[in-house]
Motif scaffolding. Structure first.
Motif, PDB file in Angstrom:
ATOM      1  N   LEU A  27      -6.579   7.029 -29.214  1.00  0.00           N
ATOM      2  CA  LEU A  27      -5.226   7.482 -29.575  1.00  0.00           C
ATOM      3  C   LEU A  27      -4.857   8.812 -28.929  1.00  0.00           C
ATOM      4  CD1 LEU A  27      -4.657   6.513 -33.292  1.00  0.00           C
ATOM      5  CD2 LEU A  27      -3.638   5.552 -31.221  1.00  0.00           C
ATOM      6  N   TRP A  28      -5.842   9.743 -28.891  1.00  0.00           N
ATOM      7  CA  TRP A  28      -5.517  11.050 -28.284  1.00  0.00           C
ATOM      8  C   TRP A  28      -5.051  10.880 -26.857  1.00  0.00           C
ATOM      9  CZ3 TRP A  28      -7.703  12.508 -23.789  1.00  0.00           C
ATOM     10  CH2 TRP A  28      -8.938  11.934 -23.439  1.00  0.00           C
ATOM     11  N   TRP A  29      -5.655   9.879 -26.168  1.00  0.00           N
ATOM     12  CA  TRP A  29      -5.306   9.637 -24.757  1.00  0.00           C
ATOM     13  C   TRP A  29      -3.889   9.084 -24.656  1.00  0.00           C
ATOM     14  CZ3 TRP A  29      -3.670   6.227 -21.189  1.00  0.00           C
ATOM     15  CH2 TRP A  29      -3.971   6.512 -19.840  1.00  0.00           C
ATOM     16  N   LEU A  30      -3.614   8.080 -25.541  1.00  0.00           N
ATOM     17  CA  LEU A  30      -2.288   7.452 -25.519  1.00  0.00           C
ATOM     18  C   LEU A  30      -1.190   8.459 -25.803  1.00  0.00           C
ATOM     19  CD1 LEU A  30      -2.433   3.964 -27.226  1.00  0.00           C
ATOM     20  CD2 LEU A  30      -1.721   4.554 -24.900  1.00  0.00           C
ATOM     21  N   TYR A  31      -1.421   9.297 -26.875  1.00  0.00           N
ATOM     22  CA  TYR A  31      -0.376  10.257 -27.244  1.00  0.00           C
ATOM     23  C   TYR A  31      -0.180  11.308 -26.159  1.00  0.00           C
ATOM     24  CZ  TYR A  31       0.146   8.061 -31.748  1.00  0.00           C
ATOM     25  OH  TYR A  31       0.417   7.158 -32.726  1.00  0.00           O
ATOM     26  N   THR A  32      -1.252  11.655 -25.458  1.00  0.00           N
ATOM     27  CA  THR A  32      -1.095  12.593 -24.344  1.00  0.00           C
ATOM     28  C   THR A  32      -0.230  11.954 -23.265  1.00  0.00           C
ATOM     29  OG1 THR A  32      -3.308  13.390 -24.816  1.00  0.00           O
ATOM     30  CG2 THR A  32      -2.344  14.106 -22.736  1.00  0.00           C
ATOM     31  N   LEU A  33      -0.494  10.662 -23.005  1.00  0.00           N
ATOM     32  CA  LEU A  33       0.319   9.961 -22.002  1.00  0.00           C
ATOM     33  C   LEU A  33       1.793   9.940 -22.417  1.00  0.00           C
ATOM     34  CD1 LEU A  33       0.554   8.171 -19.424  1.00  0.00           C
ATOM     35  CD2 LEU A  33       0.320   6.203 -20.933  1.00  0.00           C
ATOM     36  N   TYR A  34       2.058   9.516 -23.691  1.00  0.00           N
ATOM     37  CA  TYR A  34       3.452   9.466 -24.152  1.00  0.00           C
ATOM     38  C   TYR A  34       4.087  10.857 -24.066  1.00  0.00           C
ATOM     39  CZ  TYR A  34       2.102   4.932 -26.125  1.00  0.00           C
ATOM     40  OH  TYR A  34       1.651   3.661 -26.292  1.00  0.00           O
ATOM     41  N   GLY A  35       3.307  11.852 -24.405  1.00  0.00           N
ATOM     42  CA  GLY A  35       3.802  13.240 -24.355  1.00  0.00           C
ATOM     43  C   GLY A  35       4.242  13.627 -22.949  1.00  0.00           C
ATOM     44  N   THR A  36       3.429  13.273 -21.944  1.00  0.00           N
ATOM     45  CA  THR A  36       3.795  13.659 -20.577  1.00  0.00           C
ATOM     46  C   THR A  36       5.036  12.899 -20.121  1.00  0.00           C
ATOM     47  OG1 THR A  36       2.314  12.025 -19.614  1.00  0.00           O
ATOM     48  CG2 THR A  36       1.433  14.254 -19.878  1.00  0.00           C
ATOM     49  N   VAL A  37       5.163  11.631 -20.564  1.00  0.00           N
ATOM     50  CA  VAL A  37       6.355  10.856 -20.194  1.00  0.00           C
ATOM     51  C   VAL A  37       7.589  11.501 -20.813  1.00  0.00           C
ATOM     52  CG1 VAL A  37       7.546   8.644 -20.445  1.00  0.00           C
ATOM     53  CG2 VAL A  37       5.101   8.695 -19.851  1.00  0.00           C
ATOM     54  N   ALA A  38       7.496  11.850 -22.106  1.00  0.00           N
ATOM     55  CA  ALA A  38       8.632  12.485 -22.791  1.00  0.00           C
ATOM     56  C   ALA A  38       8.971  13.809 -22.109  1.00  0.00           C
ATOM     57  CB  ALA A  38       8.301  12.716 -24.262  1.00  0.00           C
ATOM     58  N   PHE A  39       7.941  14.564 -21.775  1.00  0.00           N
ATOM     59  CA  PHE A  39       8.168  15.861 -21.119  1.00  0.00           C
ATOM     60  C   PHE A  39       8.899  15.665 -19.788  1.00  0.00           C
ATOM     61  CE2 PHE A  39       7.002  19.152 -18.100  1.00  0.00           C
ATOM     62  CZ  PHE A  39       7.329  20.300 -18.807  1.00  0.00           C
ATOM     63  N   ALA A  40       8.455  14.663 -19.032  1.00  0.00           N
ATOM     64  CA  ALA A  40       9.059  14.410 -17.717  1.00  0.00           C
ATOM     65  C   ALA A  40      10.534  14.066 -17.867  1.00  0.00           C
ATOM     66  CB  ALA A  40       8.316  13.293 -17.006  1.00  0.00           C
ATOM     67  N   ILE A  41      10.861  13.230 -18.889  1.00  0.00           N
ATOM     68  CA  ILE A  41      12.262  12.832 -19.080  1.00  0.00           C
ATOM     69  C   ILE A  41      13.118  14.045 -19.457  1.00  0.00           C
ATOM     70  CG2 ILE A  41      13.807  11.452 -20.523  1.00  0.00           C
ATOM     71  CD1 ILE A  41      11.538   9.329 -20.583  1.00  0.00           C
ATOM     72  N   ILE A  42      12.612  14.841 -20.416  1.00  0.00           N
ATOM     73  CA  ILE A  42      13.367  16.026 -20.836  1.00  0.00           C
ATOM     74  C   ILE A  42      13.541  16.996 -19.665  1.00  0.00           C
ATOM     75  CG2 ILE A  42      13.294  18.080 -22.329  1.00  0.00           C
ATOM     76  CD1 ILE A  42      11.767  16.252 -24.369  1.00  0.00           C
ATOM     77  N   TYR A  43      12.459  17.190 -18.929  1.00  0.00           N
ATOM     78  CA  TYR A  43      12.477  18.105 -17.779  1.00  0.00           C
ATOM     79  C   TYR A  43      13.512  17.643 -16.756  1.00  0.00           C
ATOM     80  CZ  TYR A  43      10.551  21.074 -14.067  1.00  0.00           C
ATOM     81  OH  TYR A  43      10.383  21.997 -13.089  1.00  0.00           O
ATOM     82  N   TRP A  44      13.491  16.342 -16.493  1.00  0.00           N
ATOM     83  CA  TRP A  44      14.390  15.766 -15.482  1.00  0.00           C
ATOM     84  C   TRP A  44      15.848  15.954 -15.905  1.00  0.00           C
ATOM     85  CZ3 TRP A  44      16.891  10.628 -15.530  1.00  0.00           C
ATOM     86  CH2 TRP A  44      17.424  10.289 -14.286  1.00  0.00           C
ATOM     87  N   PHE A  45      16.145  15.676 -17.185  1.00  0.00           N
ATOM     88  CA  PHE A  45      17.511  15.869 -17.674  1.00  0.00           C
ATOM     89  C   PHE A  45      17.923  17.329 -17.577  1.00  0.00           C
ATOM     90  CE2 PHE A  45      17.777  11.610 -19.290  1.00  0.00           C
ATOM     91  CZ  PHE A  45      19.143  11.375 -19.260  1.00  0.00           C
ATOM     92  N   GLN A  46      17.016  18.200 -18.036  1.00  0.00           N
ATOM     93  CA  GLN A  46      17.325  19.630 -18.087  1.00  0.00           C
ATOM     94  C   GLN A  46      17.629  20.199 -16.690  1.00  0.00           C
ATOM     95  OE1 GLN A  46      17.472  21.401 -20.797  1.00  0.00           O
ATOM     96  NE2 GLN A  46      17.024  23.522 -20.313  1.00  0.00           N
ATOM     97  N   TYR A  47      16.805  19.852 -15.698  1.00  0.00           N
ATOM     98  CA  TYR A  47      16.917  20.487 -14.387  1.00  0.00           C
ATOM     99  C   TYR A  47      17.759  19.689 -13.388  1.00  0.00           C
ATOM    100  CZ  TYR A  47      13.503  23.994 -15.669  1.00  0.00           C
ATOM    101  OH  TYR A  47      12.868  25.039 -16.276  1.00  0.00           O
ATOM    102  N   GLU A  48      17.648  18.351 -13.447  1.00  0.00           N
ATOM    103  CA  GLU A  48      18.290  17.557 -12.403  1.00  0.00           C
ATOM    104  C   GLU A  48      19.614  16.942 -12.827  1.00  0.00           C
ATOM    105  OE1 GLU A  48      17.091  17.649  -9.428  1.00  0.00           O
ATOM    106  OE2 GLU A  48      15.219  18.637  -9.959  1.00  0.00           O
ATOM    107  N   ILE A  49      19.782  16.672 -14.132  1.00  0.00           N
ATOM    108  CA  ILE A  49      21.014  16.005 -14.570  1.00  0.00           C
ATOM    109  C   ILE A  49      21.988  17.017 -15.166  1.00  0.00           C
ATOM    110  CG2 ILE A  49      21.987  14.185 -16.044  1.00  0.00           C
ATOM    111  CD1 ILE A  49      20.186  13.073 -13.832  1.00  0.00           C
ATOM    112  N   LEU A  50      21.538  17.753 -16.179  1.00  0.00           N
ATOM    113  CA  LEU A  50      22.434  18.700 -16.847  1.00  0.00           C
ATOM    114  C   LEU A  50      22.508  20.032 -16.115  1.00  0.00           C
ATOM    115  CD1 LEU A  50      21.163  18.092 -20.500  1.00  0.00           C
ATOM    116  CD2 LEU A  50      23.201  17.116 -19.443  1.00  0.00           C
TER     117      LEU A  50
END
Ligand code: HEC
Length: 191
Positions: A27-50
């Motif tokens: 589970l720790w591995w899965l949640y780390t993966l989901y975390g990085t995906v969420a981070f990437a999406i937020i980062y992308w919106f923050q810097y590239e879209i908004l």
């Protein structure tokens, strides 16, 4: 060999005696993966879209502009006009912008709005009739110049600040070689 606790899980693949089991990911591995995906999406919106936060590149450019502005303010206060000071002012966006406005109002009629030359010579090439050193350009603009009947009027009546700003702008035009400009006149100048 001790008994393998996973041995009775279903076998997904078997090839040449090598078996792959259907193991659960930790589970720790899965949640780390989901975390990085969420981070990437937020980062992308923050810097590239908004464009809500400046990219490191923009942040750097802003810092450079800020320090150049501070340096120009310091130089302007000193009041010395020499090659070094004028070259530094030519890198300050605000001074160059001010010079662009002075140029549009007073110089464009003879030098073309983009500086590529009409009655007056092309200021975007590397050829100079009256010298390409910042100090020489400053003197030409301040005191004017005459040569074989061609007259560049003096501009000291605009005041030091505007004359210096127009020098900064002219320096920023140098070697930009705007298309369709007037043929070169004078001697080539290189720093
Ligand atoms: C009435 C037309 C006219 C106006 C207005 C004018 N210039 Fe000129 N400028 C000239 C001419 C003509 C020359 C070339 C003089 C010569 O041939 O010796 C010249 C030369 C110059 C040069 C020197 C170029 C070289 O090759 O050495 C600079 C720099 C310059 N002008 C900048 C300016 C700036 C900045 C302004 C506005 C503040 C301005 N000029 C306004 C006509 C003009």
């Amino acid at each position: 060999m001790s008994a393998d606790p996973d041995r009775d899980k279903p076998i997904v693949h078997e090839y040449d005696g090598i078996i792959e089991l259907d193991n659960q990911l930790p589970l720790w591995w899965l949640y780390t993966l989901y975390g990085t995906v969420a981070f990437a999406i937020i980062y992308w919106f923050q810097y590239e879209i908004l464009h809500a936060s400046p990219t490191p590149e923009k942040e750097y450019a802003a810092q450079v502009a800020e320090s150049r502005e501070a340096e120009s303010a310091r130089l302007k206060k000193l009041g010395t006009i020499d090659n070094k000071t004028l070259a530094a002012l030519a890198k300050d966006v605000k001074t160059v912008d001010q010079g662009r406005a002075v140029f549009a109002a007073n110089c464009a009629a003879c030098h073309r709005a983009d500086g590529a030359g009409l009655v007056g010579p092309n200021l975007t090439d590397k050829f100079w009739l009256h010298g390409g050193q910042p100090e020489q350009i400053w003197k030409t603009i301040r005191d004017g110049a005459t040569r074989e009947g061609a007259v560049m009027p003096p501009w000291k009546q605009l005041g030091d600040e505007k004359v210096v700003a127009s020098v900064a702008y002219v320096l920023s035009l140098r070697n930009t070689n705007v298309a369709g400009g007037k043929a070169p006149q004078g001697e080539p100048f290189s720093e």
